[in-house]
Design a protein around this motif. Sequence first.
Motif, mmCIF file in Angstrom:
data_model
loop_
_atom_site.group_PDB
_atom_site.id
_atom_site.type_symbol
_atom_site.label_atom_id
_atom_site.label_comp_id
_atom_site.label_asym_id
_atom_site.label_seq_id
_atom_site.Cartn_x
_atom_site.Cartn_y
_atom_site.Cartn_z
ATOM 1 N N GLN A 104 0.827 -1.211 0.000
ATOM 2 C CA GLN A 104 0.000 0.000 0.000
ATOM 3 C C GLN A 104 0.862 1.262 0.000
ATOM 4 O O GLN A 104 0.563 2.226 -0.713
ATOM 5 C CB GLN A 104 -0.924 0.003 1.222
ATOM 6 C CG GLN A 104 -2.116 -0.929 1.095
ATOM 7 C CD GLN A 104 -3.078 -0.770 2.251
ATOM 8 O OE1 GLN A 104 -2.677 -0.804 3.415
ATOM 9 N NE2 GLN A 104 -4.353 -0.588 1.944
ATOM 10 N N ARG A 108 0.799 4.078 -3.020
ATOM 11 C CA ARG A 108 0.502 5.488 -2.761
ATOM 12 C C ARG A 108 1.664 6.392 -3.154
ATOM 13 O O ARG A 108 1.464 7.497 -3.668
ATOM 14 C CB ARG A 108 0.137 5.668 -1.289
ATOM 15 C CG ARG A 108 -1.183 4.986 -0.936
ATOM 16 C CD ARG A 108 -1.405 4.837 0.552
ATOM 17 N NE ARG A 108 -2.584 4.013 0.829
ATOM 18 C CZ ARG A 108 -2.951 3.619 2.038
ATOM 19 N NH1 ARG A 108 -2.234 3.967 3.098
ATOM 20 N NH2 ARG A 108 -4.035 2.876 2.197
ATOM 21 N N GLN A 114 -5.185 2.171 -7.746
ATOM 22 C CA GLN A 114 -5.949 2.445 -6.538
ATOM 23 C C GLN A 114 -6.791 1.245 -6.102
ATOM 24 O O GLN A 114 -7.002 1.020 -4.911
ATOM 25 C CB GLN A 114 -6.853 3.669 -6.758
ATOM 26 C CG GLN A 114 -6.091 4.959 -7.022
ATOM 27 C CD GLN A 114 -5.098 5.271 -5.912
ATOM 28 O OE1 GLN A 114 -5.460 5.297 -4.745
ATOM 29 N NE2 GLN A 114 -3.841 5.493 -6.281
ATOM 30 N N GLN A 115 -7.277 0.483 -7.087
ATOM 31 C CA GLN A 115 -8.100 -0.669 -6.712
ATOM 32 C C GLN A 115 -7.289 -1.718 -5.962
ATOM 33 O O GLN A 115 -7.816 -2.444 -5.118
ATOM 34 C CB GLN A 115 -8.796 -1.295 -7.931
ATOM 35 C CG GLN A 115 -7.882 -1.954 -8.955
ATOM 36 C CD GLN A 115 -7.513 -1.014 -10.079
ATOM 37 O OE1 GLN A 115 -7.372 0.184 -9.857
ATOM 38 N NE2 GLN A 115 -7.353 -1.554 -11.275
ATOM 39 N N ARG A 116 -5.978 -1.790 -6.249
ATOM 40 C CA ARG A 116 -5.133 -2.737 -5.519
ATOM 41 C C ARG A 116 -4.904 -2.255 -4.094
ATOM 42 O O ARG A 116 -4.794 -3.058 -3.168
ATOM 43 C CB ARG A 116 -3.800 -2.937 -6.243
ATOM 44 C CG ARG A 116 -3.962 -3.713 -7.545
ATOM 45 C CD ARG A 116 -2.644 -4.199 -8.101
ATOM 46 N NE ARG A 116 -2.009 -5.110 -7.182
ATOM 47 C CZ ARG A 116 -0.762 -4.954 -6.726
ATOM 48 N NH1 ARG A 116 -0.047 -3.924 -7.087
ATOM 49 N NH2 ARG A 116 -0.241 -5.832 -5.910
ATOM 50 N N ASP A 117 -4.824 -0.948 -3.915
ATOM 51 C CA ASP A 117 -4.723 -0.368 -2.574
ATOM 52 C C ASP A 117 -5.943 -0.778 -1.748
ATOM 53 O O ASP A 117 -5.824 -1.261 -0.615
ATOM 54 C CB ASP A 117 -4.636 1.157 -2.700
ATOM 55 C CG ASP A 117 -4.348 1.846 -1.364
ATOM 56 O OD1 ASP A 117 -4.420 1.182 -0.316
ATOM 57 O OD2 ASP A 117 -4.063 3.054 -1.383
ATOM 58 N N ARG A 118 -7.128 -0.622 -2.337
ATOM 59 C CA ARG A 118 -8.367 -0.989 -1.633
ATOM 60 C C ARG A 118 -8.437 -2.494 -1.394
ATOM 61 O O ARG A 118 -8.918 -2.948 -0.353
ATOM 62 C CB ARG A 118 -9.586 -0.520 -2.438
ATOM 63 C CG ARG A 118 -9.745 0.996 -2.484
ATOM 64 C CD ARG A 118 -11.102 1.389 -3.036
ATOM 65 N NE ARG A 118 -11.258 0.993 -4.429
ATOM 66 C CZ ARG A 118 -10.891 1.740 -5.462
ATOM 67 N NH1 ARG A 118 -10.337 2.924 -5.264
ATOM 68 N NH2 ARG A 118 -11.088 1.323 -6.696
ATOM 69 N N TYR A 119 -7.952 -3.264 -2.373
ATOM 70 C CA TYR A 119 -7.997 -4.722 -2.234
ATOM 71 C C TYR A 119 -7.098 -5.181 -1.088
ATOM 72 O O TYR A 119 -7.440 -6.113 -0.356
ATOM 73 C CB TYR A 119 -7.585 -5.375 -3.549
ATOM 74 C CG TYR A 119 -8.053 -6.806 -3.701
ATOM 75 C CD1 TYR A 119 -9.391 -7.143 -3.507
ATOM 76 C CD2 TYR A 119 -7.172 -7.822 -4.048
ATOM 77 C CE1 TYR A 119 -9.828 -8.447 -3.655
ATOM 78 C CE2 TYR A 119 -7.603 -9.129 -4.199
ATOM 79 C CZ TYR A 119 -8.930 -9.431 -3.999
ATOM 80 O OH TYR A 119 -9.364 -10.721 -4.137
ATOM 81 N N CYS A 120 -5.969 -4.511 -0.925
ATOM 82 C CA CYS A 120 -5.100 -4.814 0.221
ATOM 83 C C CYS A 120 -5.863 -4.614 1.525
ATOM 84 O O CYS A 120 -5.790 -5.448 2.437
ATOM 85 C CB CYS A 120 -3.862 -3.916 0.209
ATOM 86 S SG CYS A 120 -2.593 -4.375 -0.989
ATOM 87 N N ASP A 121 -6.600 -3.510 1.621
ATOM 88 C CA ASP A 121 -7.394 -3.235 2.826
ATOM 89 C C ASP A 121 -8.403 -4.344 3.092
ATOM 90 O O ASP A 121 -8.549 -4.818 4.222
ATOM 91 C CB ASP A 121 -8.143 -1.903 2.675
ATOM 92 C CG ASP A 121 -7.341 -0.722 3.187
ATOM 93 O OD1 ASP A 121 -6.478 -0.930 4.068
ATOM 94 O OD2 ASP A 121 -7.566 0.396 2.706
ATOM 95 N N ILE A 122 -9.108 -4.737 2.038
ATOM 96 C CA ILE A 122 -10.140 -5.775 2.178
ATOM 97 C C ILE A 122 -9.524 -7.075 2.686
ATOM 98 O O ILE A 122 -10.021 -7.691 3.638
ATOM 99 C CB ILE A 122 -10.850 -6.002 0.826
ATOM 100 C CG1 ILE A 122 -11.688 -4.774 0.453
ATOM 101 C CG2 ILE A 122 -11.725 -7.257 0.876
ATOM 102 C CD1 ILE A 122 -12.186 -4.781 -0.980
ATOM 103 N N ASN A 125 -8.270 -6.953 6.327
ATOM 104 C CA ASN A 125 -9.358 -7.041 7.307
ATOM 105 C C ASN A 125 -9.749 -8.489 7.561
ATOM 106 O O ASN A 125 -9.983 -8.895 8.704
ATOM 107 C CB ASN A 125 -10.571 -6.240 6.827
ATOM 108 C CG ASN A 125 -10.384 -4.745 7.001
ATOM 109 O OD1 ASN A 125 -9.609 -4.311 7.857
ATOM 110 N ND2 ASN A 125 -11.072 -3.951 6.198
#
Length: 282
Positions: A104, A108, A114-122, A125
């Motif tokens: 991430q 950044r 950006q979708q990979r950044d969000r996928y890392c978050d998902i 979690n």
Amino acid sequence: MEVIKLPKKFRMVCYDIMDGKNEALNTLETFSEQFPHQVAAVKAEVAYFNMDYNRALDLDLTILPYLEEWYYSNVSDQHMIAMAITSLVLHREEEVLDAFRREQERIRAENGWQQRDRYCDILMNYIRQGQMPFADDTKNHPYNEPEEAKSKEQLWKEIQEKNKKLTLDSVDGKRRLYNFCCMFGHAKDAVELFEELSGAPMAESSYTDAIARYLYLGERDKAIQTAEKLATSRLWAVAGPTQVRPMTFFEDLNLRDFIMEESTLRKIREAAYIDDGSQIRK
């Protein structure tokens, strides 16, 4: 980060590996210096489907910062979810969490996907919760019929009201009715239509919907056979030549259960080796 275009010789080696030709893995090594990340990705997929999870995860950790070298995000998504799953299986959660955090930071800093950044978050979690990814967010695991399921006769009547030229003798008509049965009808009607459509071109979701309904009906053997057919169809190999194993199976919870059980994994792996002639090799 530039997308890497692989030469035909590399692509042909990947097809041989897809066909289960183990000797092609030795040939693959000759490309290690020129295409290290793509070679590692192929080896990781082979390792996942040999249940050699430690090796697969080690390889994927090395290529995680370079997954933008693939044009389509399918490859990165599939490898990242496999990493999350195996981190839980191997109790290597902290290692993978740290890798995703660093990824991430890289995204950044470099203004990456950006979708990979969000996928890392998902995925992080899920790992923190000790939960297999997407186990809490699917219509097919476990599948349940609609509370007011309609008969296939009712659904066909609704279809014909808007598509008077469709007939049940046609593949298009049966395919439309199958999709409606999956959404609004009975599982038994859906799988009967799926079987009638055998041999006709179908989407990957058509197979996974049928698998969920076979499991609902207690017909696990038919569900596994359908997973084998999906493996042979090679609908999973659409995003790049390094897709040598059906990594999409990690994304579907029913299929994931199958490939994480040794006996069913073996059947699916061997089915994936079969070239049914539908794939264009280029």
